[in-house]
Write a protein that holds these residues in place. Structure first.
Motif, PDB file in Angstrom:
ATOM      1  N   TYR A  46      22.510  81.064   1.942  1.00 16.77           N
ATOM      2  CA  TYR A  46      23.375  80.197   2.738  1.00 16.77           C
ATOM      3  C   TYR A  46      22.839  79.997   4.154  1.00 16.77           C
ATOM      4  O   TYR A  46      22.993  78.913   4.722  1.00 16.77           O
ATOM      5  N   ALA A  47      22.183  81.006   4.701  1.00 19.55           N
ATOM      6  CA  ALA A  47      21.579  80.847   6.024  1.00 19.55           C
ATOM      7  C   ALA A  47      20.457  79.822   5.971  1.00 19.55           C
ATOM      8  O   ALA A  47      20.315  78.992   6.873  1.00 19.55           O
ATOM      9  N   GLY A  48      19.665  79.850   4.912  1.00 15.94           N
ATOM     10  CA  GLY A  48      18.589  78.874   4.753  1.00 15.94           C
ATOM     11  C   GLY A  48      19.115  77.470   4.571  1.00 15.94           C
ATOM     12  O   GLY A  48      18.580  76.505   5.130  1.00 15.94           O
ATOM     13  N   ALA A  49      20.179  77.328   3.784  1.00 17.09           N
ATOM     14  CA  ALA A  49      20.773  76.004   3.595  1.00 17.09           C
ATOM     15  C   ALA A  49      21.356  75.484   4.907  1.00 17.09           C
ATOM     16  O   ALA A  49      21.188  74.303   5.248  1.00 17.09           O
ATOM     17  N   ILE A 104      14.736  69.272   1.870  1.00 14.30           N
ATOM     18  CA  ILE A 104      14.523  70.195   2.983  1.00 14.30           C
ATOM     19  C   ILE A 104      15.547  71.326   2.933  1.00 14.30           C
ATOM     20  O   ILE A 104      15.209  72.487   3.171  1.00 14.30           O
ATOM     21  N   VAL A 105      16.786  70.993   2.597  1.00 16.13           N
ATOM     22  CA  VAL A 105      17.823  72.021   2.474  1.00 16.13           C
ATOM     23  C   VAL A 105      17.448  73.028   1.384  1.00 16.13           C
ATOM     24  O   VAL A 105      17.539  74.240   1.587  1.00 16.13           O
ATOM     25  N   LEU A 106      16.984  72.534   0.224  1.00 18.54           N
ATOM     26  CA  LEU A 106      16.581  73.442  -0.853  1.00 18.54           C
ATOM     27  C   LEU A 106      15.383  74.298  -0.448  1.00 18.54           C
ATOM     28  O   LEU A 106      15.368  75.512  -0.681  1.00 18.54           O
ATOM     29  N   LEU A 107      14.394  73.684   0.170  1.00 23.79           N
ATOM     30  CA  LEU A 107      13.191  74.428   0.537  1.00 23.79           C
ATOM     31  C   LEU A 107      13.468  75.484   1.601  1.00 23.79           C
ATOM     32  O   LEU A 107      12.934  76.597   1.521  1.00 23.79           O
ATOM     33  N   THR A 108      14.287  75.160   2.580  1.00 19.07           N
ATOM     34  CA  THR A 108      14.598  76.168   3.597  1.00 19.07           C
ATOM     35  C   THR A 108      15.433  77.300   3.000  1.00 19.07           C
ATOM     36  O   THR A 108      15.301  78.450   3.411  1.00 19.07           O
ATOM     37  N   SER A 109      16.268  76.977   2.032  1.00 23.69           N
ATOM     38  CA  SER A 109      17.051  78.022   1.373  1.00 23.69           C
ATOM     39  C   SER A 109      16.132  79.019   0.674  1.00 23.69           C
ATOM     40  O   SER A 109      16.292  80.235   0.808  1.00 23.69           O
ATOM     41  N   TYR A 110      15.146  78.521  -0.051  1.00 19.75           N
ATOM     42  CA  TYR A 110      14.212  79.411  -0.736  1.00 19.75           C
ATOM     43  C   TYR A 110      13.268  80.104   0.235  1.00 19.75           C
ATOM     44  O   TYR A 110      12.819  81.221  -0.027  1.00 19.75           O
ATOM     45  N   ALA A 111      12.965  79.467   1.351  1.00 15.36           N
ATOM     46  CA  ALA A 111      12.150  80.131   2.379  1.00 15.36           C
ATOM     47  C   ALA A 111      12.891  81.332   2.948  1.00 15.36           C
ATOM     48  O   ALA A 111      12.298  82.390   3.185  1.00 15.36           O
ATOM     49  N   PHE A 112      14.197  81.186   3.150  1.00 11.70           N
ATOM     50  CA  PHE A 112      14.976  82.310   3.664  1.00 11.70           C
ATOM     51  C   PHE A 112      15.121  83.405   2.607  1.00 11.70           C
ATOM     52  O   PHE A 112      15.233  84.579   2.948  1.00 11.70           O
ATOM     53  N   ALA A 121      25.412  74.526  -3.135  1.00 12.90           N
ATOM     54  CA  ALA A 121      25.913  75.901  -3.081  1.00 12.90           C
ATOM     55  C   ALA A 121      26.972  76.138  -4.154  1.00 12.90           C
ATOM     56  O   ALA A 121      26.970  77.178  -4.818  1.00 12.90           O
ATOM     57  N   LEU A 122      27.877  75.189  -4.338  1.00 15.82           N
ATOM     58  CA  LEU A 122      28.954  75.351  -5.318  1.00 15.82           C
ATOM     59  C   LEU A 122      28.441  75.321  -6.756  1.00 15.82           C
ATOM     60  O   LEU A 122      28.977  76.013  -7.626  1.00 15.82           O
ATOM     61  N   LEU A 123      27.411  74.515  -7.007  1.00 17.30           N
ATOM     62  CA  LEU A 123      26.866  74.415  -8.358  1.00 17.30           C
ATOM     63  C   LEU A 123      25.847  75.505  -8.672  1.00 17.30           C
ATOM     64  O   LEU A 123      25.370  75.611  -9.798  1.00 17.30           O
ATOM     65  N   GLY A 124      25.474  76.304  -7.683  1.00 17.58           N
ATOM     66  CA  GLY A 124      24.523  77.384  -7.899  1.00 17.58           C
ATOM     67  C   GLY A 124      23.071  76.938  -7.879  1.00 17.58           C
ATOM     68  O   GLY A 124      22.195  77.654  -8.345  1.00 17.58           O
ATOM     69  N   LEU A 125      22.800  75.751  -7.365  1.00 14.34           N
ATOM     70  CA  LEU A 125      21.417  75.273  -7.309  1.00 14.34           C
ATOM     71  C   LEU A 125      20.608  75.947  -6.215  1.00 14.34           C
ATOM     72  O   LEU A 125      19.380  75.871  -6.222  1.00 14.34           O
ATOM     73  N   LEU A 126      21.276  76.599  -5.279  1.00 13.40           N
ATOM     74  CA  LEU A 126      20.540  77.305  -4.239  1.00 13.40           C
ATOM     75  C   LEU A 126      19.868  78.564  -4.780  1.00 13.40           C
ATOM     76  O   LEU A 126      18.933  79.069  -4.178  1.00 13.40           O
ATOM     77  N   ASP A 127      20.337  79.046  -5.912  1.00 18.22           N
ATOM     78  CA  ASP A 127      19.760  80.247  -6.519  1.00 18.22           C
ATOM     79  C   ASP A 127      19.387  79.978  -7.972  1.00 18.22           C
ATOM     80  O   ASP A 127      19.691  80.756  -8.864  1.00 18.22           O
ATOM     81  N   ASN A 128      18.726  78.864  -8.209  1.00 20.11           N
ATOM     82  CA  ASN A 128      18.335  78.471  -9.550  1.00 20.11           C
ATOM     83  C   ASN A 128      17.027  79.159  -9.907  1.00 20.11           C
ATOM     84  O   ASN A 128      16.042  79.060  -9.179  1.00 20.11           O
ATOM     85  N   GLY A 129      16.999  79.836 -11.029  1.00 18.78           N
ATOM     86  CA  GLY A 129      15.816  80.575 -11.439  1.00 18.78           C
ATOM     87  C   GLY A 129      14.605  79.699 -11.707  1.00 18.78           C
ATOM     88  O   GLY A 129      13.473  80.077 -11.410  1.00 18.78           O
TER      89      GLY A 129
END
Length: 138
Positions: free
Chosen positions: A73-76, A15-23, A108-116
């Motif tokens: 970060y707002a989405g996460a 859910i954290v990942l999906l909301t991050s990409y939704a934002f 966030a630290l590993l960069g998975l919130l913005d993984n291509g």
């Protein structure tokens, strides 16, 4: 005190990942012409160079980049809050919410919130409908 349920942790981490990409997708709405240009390049350096060639104001580019970075970060954070609310309603214990928060920080630290790769998978259905946004850069 209840034990930790790994299925609950996995579900709320997703859910954290999906909301991050939704934002992130909502961040594209901020400036649609620049979003189209960014999605064509999908690299901030190439995006800035391309936008400069089109004569886009540097302040506008910086605001767009700030919105995109803040959307992650707002989405996460929104996902963590949703997880916390759901965990409290199910009376699972705060250790689950704490672990979801820690996992969100690790993402966030590993960069998975913005993984291509993840972004490509999640945004693929939208690309089936349209390859580009029907706008032009003013």
């Amino acid at each position: 005190m209840q034990g930790i349920n790994p299925k609950v942790i996995l579900l709320y981490s997703l859910i954290v990942l999906l909301t991050s990409y939704a934002f992130i997708a909502l961040g594209y709405i901020y400036d649609m012409p620049l979003a189209e240009l960014y999605l064509e390049t999908d690299d901030l350096g190439a995006f800035e160079e391309s936008a400069s060639r089109y004569g886009v104001n540097n302040a506008r580019i910086d605001r767009f980049k700030l919105v995109l970075q803040g959307a992650l970060y707002a989405g996460a954070l929104f996902g963590v809050i949703l997880s916390f609310i759901a965990i409290r309603r199910k009376k699972l214990g705060l250790q689950h919410a704490g672990l979801v928060l820690v996992i969100a920080i690790v993402f966030a630290l590993l960069g998975l919130l913005d993984n291509g790769m993840i972004k490509g998978i999640l945004f693929a259905p939208g690309r089936l409908v349209s390859d580009s946004v029907a706008t032009t850069i003013p």
